[in-house]
Design an enzyme around this catalytic site. Structure first.
Site, PDB file in Angstrom:
ATOM      1  N   ASN A 106       0.849  -1.195   0.000  1.00 43.34           N
ATOM      2  CA  ASN A 106       0.000   0.000   0.000  1.00 43.34           C
ATOM      3  C   ASN A 106       0.882   1.241   0.000  1.00 43.34           C
ATOM      4  O   ASN A 106       2.031   1.189   0.436  1.00 43.34           O
ATOM      5  CB  ASN A 106      -0.881   0.016   1.254  1.00 43.34           C
ATOM      6  CG  ASN A 106      -1.864   1.173   1.260  1.00 43.34           C
ATOM      7  OD1 ASN A 106      -2.441   1.520   0.223  1.00 43.34           O
ATOM      8  ND2 ASN A 106      -2.056   1.793   2.415  1.00 43.34           N
ATOM      9  N   HIS A 108       0.725   5.198   1.414  1.00 44.10           N
ATOM     10  CA  HIS A 108      -0.043   6.044   2.325  1.00 44.10           C
ATOM     11  C   HIS A 108       0.564   7.445   2.325  1.00 44.10           C
ATOM     12  O   HIS A 108       1.785   7.582   2.437  1.00 44.10           O
ATOM     13  CB  HIS A 108      -0.015   5.436   3.734  1.00 44.10           C
ATOM     14  CG  HIS A 108      -0.861   6.199   4.703  1.00 44.10           C
ATOM     15  ND1 HIS A 108      -2.232   6.106   4.722  1.00 44.10           N
ATOM     16  CD2 HIS A 108      -0.534   7.108   5.654  1.00 44.10           C
ATOM     17  CE1 HIS A 108      -2.712   6.914   5.654  1.00 44.10           C
ATOM     18  NE2 HIS A 108      -1.697   7.536   6.233  1.00 44.10           N
ATOM     19  N   SER A 135       4.587   7.000   2.400  1.00 37.30           N
ATOM     20  CA  SER A 135       5.209   5.736   2.804  1.00 37.30           C
ATOM     21  C   SER A 135       4.645   4.586   1.984  1.00 37.30           C
ATOM     22  O   SER A 135       3.419   4.493   1.807  1.00 37.30           O
ATOM     23  CB  SER A 135       4.891   5.429   4.279  1.00 37.30           C
ATOM     24  OG  SER A 135       5.190   6.511   5.123  1.00 37.30           O
ATOM     25  N   ASP A 144      -2.773   0.610   8.237  1.00 35.27           N
ATOM     26  CA  ASP A 144      -1.641   1.515   7.981  1.00 35.27           C
ATOM     27  C   ASP A 144      -0.471   1.272   8.938  1.00 35.27           C
ATOM     28  O   ASP A 144       0.293   2.205   9.250  1.00 35.27           O
ATOM     29  CB  ASP A 144      -2.080   2.995   8.078  1.00 35.27           C
ATOM     30  CG  ASP A 144      -3.104   3.362   7.014  1.00 35.27           C
ATOM     31  OD1 ASP A 144      -3.088   2.738   5.939  1.00 35.27           O
ATOM     32  OD2 ASP A 144      -3.913   4.269   7.263  1.00 35.27           O
TER      33      ASP A 144
HETATM   34  C1  GRF Z   1      -2.777   8.781  -2.772  1.00 36.57           C
HETATM   35  O1  GRF Z   1      -2.478   9.956  -2.070  1.00 36.57           O
HETATM   36  C2  GRF Z   1      -2.424   7.562  -1.964  1.00 36.57           C
HETATM   37  O2  GRF Z   1      -1.322   7.754  -1.139  1.00 36.57           O
HETATM   38  C3  GRF Z   1      -3.648   7.365  -1.119  1.00 36.57           C
HETATM   39  O3  GRF Z   1      -4.721   7.709  -1.945  1.00 36.57           O
HETATM   40  C4  GRF Z   1      -4.286   8.608  -2.966  1.00 36.57           C
HETATM   41  C5  GRF Z   1      -4.604   7.963  -4.265  1.00 36.57           C
HETATM   42  O4  GRF Z   1      -4.332   8.780  -5.369  1.00 36.57           O
HETATM   43  N1  GRF Z   1      -3.671   6.015  -0.603  1.00 36.57           N
HETATM   44  P1  GRF Z   1      -4.374   8.185  -6.827  1.00 36.57           P
HETATM   45  O5  GRF Z   1      -5.739   7.537  -7.014  1.00 36.57           O
HETATM   46  O6  GRF Z   1      -3.262   7.194  -6.979  1.00 36.57           O
HETATM   47  O7  GRF Z   1      -4.223   9.374  -7.731  1.00 36.57           O
END
Ligand code: GRF
Length: 203
Positions: A106, A108, A135, A144
């Site tokens: 993932n 984050h 991260s 998370d």
């Molecule tokens: C990103 O900021 C990611 O870190 C979080 O959700 C957002 C997704 O953006 N988990 P995208 O759909 O990849 O543009």
């Protein structure tokens, strides 16, 4: 080396998906992109890159468990060695996470363990931190909280608002996610228990 089959899960914009596509890593083969939302913009990015897409709408399932079971079944059709959460906005059941243990990543938008959960940029600004970032981590059962593999730091400027800060972080996300996926494809990353190993070294 045979490219690593991966499946990417999205819920929205898909800019991280786009970064993974744009990286055009010869070690990575995106078998499918699955969204829980039919209107996710990222589906179009996948289609434009000739990647198979699939929608599994969580609203059509009675509960989290049945949705996760359907999702798992669909993912496993593609036999991925890695499942990549890229803005996938659903909490996953322990059973699902256990099934993909060690092959579920993932990203984050915070310097974990700071600011788990939602609205990370707002909270970073409200707290007045000088540094913020993103991260990439292995997903484990606690939200998370899986071991962090790579972080990118950005400064928080006095003039920042949520949008400027989010944009600065997002740019880094697009750099570090393909990097970590590349390491995984090279066979350099492992999750053992709750620790991650790079090149066999505990981190
Ligand atoms: C990103 O900021 C990611 O870190 C979080 O959700 C957002 C997704 O953006 N988990 P995208 O759909 O990849 O543009």
């Amino acid at each position: 080396m045979k490219p690593l089959p991966i499946v990417v899960l999205i819920s929205g914009r898909g800019s991280n998906l786009q970064a993974i596509i744009d990286a055009a890593d010869p070690l990575v083969d995106i078998k499918a992109v699955i969204s829980n939302r039919p209107d996710a913009k990222g589906l179009a990015s996948a289609q434009a890159a000739n990647i198979v897409t699939k929608v599994i709408d969580h609203r059509q399932f009675a509960d989290r468990e049945t949705f996760d079971e359907a999702l798992q079944k669909r993912i496993d059709n593609y036999q991925p060695s890695l499942v990549v959460l890229a803005g996938f906005m659903r909490i996953l059941s322990d059973k699902f996470v256990a099934h993909y243990r060690g092959r579920l990543l993932n990203i984050h938008p915070s310097l974990l363990p700071k600011f788990k959960g939602l609205h990370t940029h707002e909270r970073a600004l409200a707290e007045g931190v000088k540094e913020h970032g993103a991260s990439v981590h292995f997903v484990t059962e606690a939200l998370d909280a899986g071991p962090v593999i790579l972080q990118a730091k950005v400064p928080v400027l006095p003039t920042d608002d949520v949008d400027t800060l989010a944009a600065r972080v997002l740019k880094e996300e697009h750099r570090i996610y393909p990097q970590v996926i590349h390491w995984f494809a090279e066979g350099r990353l492992q999750l053992r228990g709750d620790k991650f190993f790079l090149d066999g070294q505990a981190k």
